[in-house]
Design a protein around this motif. Sequence first.
Motif, PDB file in Angstrom:
ATOM      1  N   LYS A  35       0.945  -1.221  -0.024  1.00  0.00           N
ATOM      2  CA  LYS A  35       0.070   0.174  -0.069  1.00  0.00           C
ATOM      3  C   LYS A  35       0.918   1.252  -0.036  1.00  0.00           C
ATOM      4  O   LYS A  35       0.510   2.259  -0.349  1.00  0.00           O
ATOM      5  N   ASN A  36       2.104   1.194   0.575  1.00  0.00           N
ATOM      6  CA  ASN A  36       3.013   2.412   0.529  1.00  0.00           C
ATOM      7  C   ASN A  36       4.229   2.108  -0.010  1.00  0.00           C
ATOM      8  O   ASN A  36       5.511   2.138   0.643  1.00  0.00           O
ATOM      9  N   ALA A  37       4.242   1.764  -1.350  1.00  0.00           N
ATOM     10  CA  ALA A  37       5.276   1.399  -2.212  1.00  0.00           C
ATOM     11  C   ALA A  37       6.255   2.674  -2.363  1.00  0.00           C
ATOM     12  O   ALA A  37       5.925   3.731  -2.147  1.00  0.00           O
ATOM     13  N   GLY A  38       7.567   2.518  -2.335  1.00  0.00           N
ATOM     14  CA  GLY A  38       8.450   3.304  -2.257  1.00  0.00           C
ATOM     15  C   GLY A  38       9.049   3.927  -1.237  1.00  0.00           C
ATOM     16  O   GLY A  38       9.637   4.834  -0.899  1.00  0.00           O
ATOM     17  N   GLN A  39       8.473   3.402  -0.017  1.00  0.00           N
ATOM     18  CA  GLN A  39       8.859   4.295   1.429  1.00  0.00           C
ATOM     19  C   GLN A  39       9.966   3.453   1.731  1.00  0.00           C
ATOM     20  O   GLN A  39      10.259   2.444   1.377  1.00  0.00           O
ATOM     21  N   SER A  40      10.763   4.413   2.207  1.00  0.00           N
ATOM     22  CA  SER A  40      12.173   3.819   2.748  1.00  0.00           C
ATOM     23  C   SER A  40      11.780   2.918   4.073  1.00  0.00           C
ATOM     24  O   SER A  40      10.836   2.913   4.613  1.00  0.00           O
ATOM     25  N   CYS A  41      12.881   2.108   4.349  1.00  0.00           N
ATOM     26  CA  CYS A  41      12.663   1.141   5.315  1.00  0.00           C
ATOM     27  C   CYS A  41      12.751   1.730   6.742  1.00  0.00           C
ATOM     28  O   CYS A  41      12.292   1.531   7.590  1.00  0.00           O
ATOM     29  N   GLY A  42      13.533   2.793   6.804  1.00  0.00           N
ATOM     30  CA  GLY A  42      13.647   3.670   8.173  1.00  0.00           C
ATOM     31  C   GLY A  42      12.148   4.247   8.482  1.00  0.00           C
ATOM     32  O   GLY A  42      11.652   4.282   9.607  1.00  0.00           O
ATOM     33  N   LEU A  43      11.440   4.634   7.339  1.00  0.00           N
ATOM     34  CA  LEU A  43      10.106   4.956   7.556  1.00  0.00           C
ATOM     35  C   LEU A  43       9.079   3.843   8.004  1.00  0.00           C
ATOM     36  O   LEU A  43       7.996   3.985   8.780  1.00  0.00           O
ATOM     37  N   LEU A  44       9.308   2.890   7.311  1.00  0.00           N
ATOM     38  CA  LEU A  44       8.750   1.655   7.599  1.00  0.00           C
ATOM     39  C   LEU A  44       8.871   1.267   9.085  1.00  0.00           C
ATOM     40  O   LEU A  44       7.737   0.735   9.664  1.00  0.00           O
ATOM     41  N   ILE A  45       9.799   1.121   9.476  1.00  0.00           N
ATOM     42  CA  ILE A  45      10.349   0.928  10.952  1.00  0.00           C
ATOM     43  C   ILE A  45       9.474   1.969  11.914  1.00  0.00           C
ATOM     44  O   ILE A  45       8.826   1.705  12.792  1.00  0.00           O
ATOM     45  N   ALA A  46       9.737   3.359  11.509  1.00  0.00           N
ATOM     46  CA  ALA A  46       8.976   4.462  12.205  1.00  0.00           C
ATOM     47  C   ALA A  46       7.498   4.191  12.249  1.00  0.00           C
ATOM     48  O   ALA A  46       6.689   4.336  13.243  1.00  0.00           O
ATOM     49  N   ASP A  47       6.618   3.669  11.138  1.00  0.00           N
ATOM     50  CA  ASP A  47       5.425   3.397  11.136  1.00  0.00           C
ATOM     51  C   ASP A  47       4.949   2.205  11.959  1.00  0.00           C
ATOM     52  O   ASP A  47       3.645   2.217  12.426  1.00  0.00           O
ATOM     53  N   PHE A  48       5.709   1.440  12.060  1.00  0.00           N
ATOM     54  CA  PHE A  48       5.512   0.152  12.953  1.00  0.00           C
ATOM     55  C   PHE A  48       6.083   0.403  14.457  1.00  0.00           C
ATOM     56  O   PHE A  48       6.159  -0.647  15.126  1.00  0.00           O
ATOM     57  N   ILE A  49       6.271   1.849  14.784  1.00  0.00           N
ATOM     58  CA  ILE A  49       6.908   2.238  16.148  1.00  0.00           C
ATOM     59  C   ILE A  49       8.082   1.664  16.620  1.00  0.00           C
ATOM     60  O   ILE A  49       8.247   1.296  17.622  1.00  0.00           O
ATOM     61  N   GLY A  50       8.827   1.311  15.525  1.00  0.00           N
ATOM     62  CA  GLY A  50      10.304   0.651  15.869  1.00  0.00           C
ATOM     63  C   GLY A  50      10.321  -0.949  16.228  1.00  0.00           C
ATOM     64  O   GLY A  50      11.306  -1.410  16.764  1.00  0.00           O
ATOM     65  N   ASP A  51       9.194  -1.313  16.232  1.00  0.00           N
ATOM     66  CA  ASP A  51       8.934  -2.808  16.442  1.00  0.00           C
ATOM     67  C   ASP A  51       9.145  -3.681  15.279  1.00  0.00           C
ATOM     68  O   ASP A  51       8.216  -4.130  14.675  1.00  0.00           O
ATOM     69  N   THR A  52      10.444  -4.028  15.077  1.00  0.00           N
ATOM     70  CA  THR A  52      10.881  -4.756  13.946  1.00  0.00           C
ATOM     71  C   THR A  52      10.417  -6.271  13.802  1.00  0.00           C
ATOM     72  O   THR A  52      10.416  -6.745  12.873  1.00  0.00           O
ATOM     73  N   ASP A  53      10.033  -6.613  14.940  1.00  0.00           N
ATOM     74  CA  ASP A  53       9.619  -7.967  15.168  1.00  0.00           C
ATOM     75  C   ASP A  53       8.137  -8.292  14.465  1.00  0.00           C
ATOM     76  O   ASP A  53       7.798  -9.180  14.072  1.00  0.00           O
TER      77      ASP A  53
END
Length: 93
Positions: A35-53
């Motif tokens: 749904k959010n193509a092209g987003q950086s992995c840093g923003l992806l982690i931020a969107d998951f509130i830092g919960d990489t699990d």
Amino acid sequence: MAYFMLRAQFSCPFYDDRMSIGWTYLPAATEYVAKNAGQSCGLLIADFIGDTDKIWPRTQIFAMWGLLLLFYVAAVTFVAMTVVRLMDHVRDN
């Protein structure tokens, strides 16, 4: 050099640090990335509130963290050995 290449490939910036990542998204993350193509992995982690699990399997994160640690220790050891050998060579001449 290999350490920096691995670090760039298998870690993402998150605030003032880098976090180890996996290589296969979990289902919720796959849907989010679609749904959010092209987003950086840093923003992806931020969107998951830092919960990489919730983004990558924990085993992949630990495997990459361990591999990065191993390469870091090897790189530091190699540099230290090189400096000691260079100093020894200079002292003998």
